[in-house]
Design a protein around this motif. Structure first.
Motif: not given
Lengths: 143, 169
Positions: A30, A23, A139, A141-142, A52-55, A58-59, B147, B151, A61, A33-34, A25
């Motif tokens: 990262x 787990x 890079x 962005x969500x 990350x904003x934790x809304x 899941x928005x 996050x 979600x 950058x 992974x990408x 990070x």
């Protein structure tokens, strides 16, 4: 009492092992992974933003900028080719100009992989291997 | 702390649905227009959006002028507008991302787009807003673990809802 203590310590130990093995990070985990290939830890992290904003949506950058030595070039090029990266320059239209702070539009030396979101066209993920300046750029962005 | 507030927010919305149905409430004229006219707080507004996701079949959600102004003010006062990422569109309008992390609208929007007109006399003037309210899980490892968990939790909890656009005007 002793059994409870052993149980709790075991849980903590297992949790710690799982965290560090699967787990945790890091820029390398990262990026691997990408990018779709293992990014070696010999690359130098120049910039790392993981915001990350934790809304509920899941928005956030993510931006990672690596630099690498000449000796690593060949392996990175091979990895890009094996993962069907496209050659630079970037011929796709990007939702914003952010990435062009780190690579010239006319740069033709390198490879890139772009994934755009079908639902929200502002969301995208790009990996660029810039062979002109020996940089690997990640890079995401969500919105 | 955030996780606690998420859970609390959820309990609140389950027990008290209050998004605007467009009808007057019993015993009086309605106080709110769609999009938060009458201006509930940002947290209540975030819950309103959750209900909209669950029950409104993907139709656009139009912000009221009051809400739009409040969103812009919050973004402006908290330096949430990412001016350095402005993109000039073909029609001369500027599209600028906003990171609501430091504002009270963090739970409602996360990241969103504000549109600005620009002229030499008045400078930048906010004229529009756009966001997509969706709950799309990504493969593990892209978002932070917390996050992604949040979600996926909402995706499961609001199962059956439809993503929608939030727009102004």
């Amino acid at each position: 009492m002793k059994k409870i203590l052993i149980f709790v310590l075991s849980i903590i130990l297992i949790g710690t092992i799982v965290y560090y093995l699967f787990l945790k990070r890091t820029p390398y985990s990262i990026a691997s992974n990408i990018a779709g290939f293992k990014v070696p830890t010999s690359l130098t992290v120049e910039q790392f933003q993981d915001n990350w904003i934790n809304n509920p949506g899941g928005d956030g950058e993510l931006f990672i900028l690596f630099s690498f030595q000449e000796s690593e070039k060949e392996n990175l090029v091979t990895a890009c080719k094996m993962n069907n990266y496209k050659p630079l320059p970037i011929n796709d239209t990007l939702p914003d100009n952010f990435i062009y702070r780190y690579i010239k539009k006319e740069n033709q030396s390198g490879f890139y992989k772009l994934e755009k979101d079908r639902e929200d066209k502002r969301n995208y993920q790009i990996t660029i291997l810039n062979l002109q300046e020996n940089k690997l750029i990640i890079y995401t962005v969500i919105y | 702390m955030r996780w606690t507030s998420v859970i609390k927010g959820e309990i609140e919305t389950i027990s008290r649905p209050y998004f605007d149905t467009g009808e007057d409430p019993p015993g009086g004229k309605k106080k709110k227009a769609q999009g938060g006219g009458g201006l509930s707080g940002p947290r209540s507004f975030a819950n309103e959006l959750k209900y909209y996701y669950k029950y409104n079949s993907g139709t656009d959600y139009h912000l009221s002028p009051e809400r739009f102004n409040d969103v812009y003010e919050q973004a402006h006062q908290n330096n949430a507008i990412e001016w350095d990422k402005a993109t000039r569109l073909a029609n001369g309008i500027y599209s600028i991302p906003v990171n609501f992390y430091k504002t009270d609208y963090d739970f409602a929007f996360g990241r969103a787009t504000l549109y600005f007109s620009f002229d030499q006399t008045n400078g930048f003037k906010p004229i529009g807003f756009f966001d997509v309210w969706d709950l799309d899980p990504k493969p593990w490892g892209i978002r932070s673990i917390m996050n992604e968990v949040i979600t996926r939790y909402y995706n499961w909890q609001l199962d059956g809802g439809t993503s929608f656009k939030i727009v102004y005007p």
